[in-house]
Scaffold this active site. Sequence first.
Site, PDB file in Angstrom:
ATOM      1  N   SER A 125       0.977  -1.135   0.035  1.00  0.00           N
ATOM      2  CA  SER A 125      -0.005  -0.158   0.097  1.00  0.00           C
ATOM      3  C   SER A 125       0.862   1.199  -0.187  1.00  0.00           C
ATOM      4  O   SER A 125       1.629   1.531  -0.935  1.00  0.00           O
ATOM      5  CB  SER A 125      -1.112   0.021   1.121  1.00  0.00           C
TER       6      SER A 125
ATOM      7  N   LYS B  16     -22.856  16.648   6.553  1.00  0.00           N
ATOM      8  CA  LYS B  16     -21.826  17.074   7.333  1.00  0.00           C
ATOM      9  C   LYS B  16     -21.541  15.898   8.456  1.00  0.00           C
ATOM     10  O   LYS B  16     -22.438  15.347   9.075  1.00  0.00           O
ATOM     11  CB  LYS B  16     -22.275  18.476   8.206  1.00  0.00           C
TER      12      LYS B  16
END
Length: 310
Positions: free
Chosen positions: A119, A171
């Site tokens: 990764s 949000k």
Amino acid sequence: MISEAELIVDRRRLKRRVTFWRILAVLLGVATVAALAWSQGWTGGDQIARVRIDGLITGDQKTIDLLQKLADEDRVKAVVLRIDSPGGTTAGSEAVYDAVRKISEKKPVVAVMDTVAASGGYITALAADRIVARGNTITGSIGVIFSMPEFSKLLDTVGVQMEELKSGDLKAEPSPYKPMSDKARAVSMELVNDGFAWFKGLVAERRQLPMATVDVLSDGRVYSGRQAVANKLIDALGDEGTAVAWLETDKAVAAKLPIRDWRPERSGEGMGLGFAAADIVLKSLGLNGFQEAAQRAQLDGLLVLWHAAQ
């Protein structure tokens, strides 16, 4: 009563002790400066710098500062990156990648993969001019993950309800206090796909592979070093000696140059010469894995991280 002769003897003893501790303090100071100079490659002339990128990659400023210093240091003729990392944050891996590429603009960089370079660890290796790995090195894990806990059922069990007042329905979404909505899932997936496209683009560009091939290789799996060579994700099998030999034959860097370790100063290490007390205790007890697990738990945002240790 103490005689005058005894007082004179005591004063002399005290003076000798003070002199001893003063000399010891000076020697320790000299040793500290010398060790720091050695660790930062300040000693000697031309050299090959060795930098270790291990643990979780977060793009911390001290690491970035060190890489920038290497790019500007004329005595450093080449850089060997020793990578042993399962990855970290996507933004942190990007920062390290960019810093290594700036070094490569001025001097050759070769990556040597140790146990794991997956990764974000593989992203770091991609920044080098050449990648070398052991046959059993774990690499690849080309992908991006965005994960978070969701404990709404636990809150229901203990009778806790979270109330939120927010400016928009997305949000602070997704939220650990409630199941993920379809809209939040879709938006989060767009974020993951954007980072994934960036990662695959790096692989295609740096390894000179067609995107169709990268798509096949980028299902998140890990590869051994042997498999990585066969799939052209790395250049060769070997070790640091293999990397230095390539520097000599392909980049005209003298193999006889000394290899100096350069490392960033870490908080709690005291001039970068040791380890924090907590680190020493954990490592002596063989519990440093717990420390890394705790660090992983604090990671936020998009991750390029292989989760085998969890």
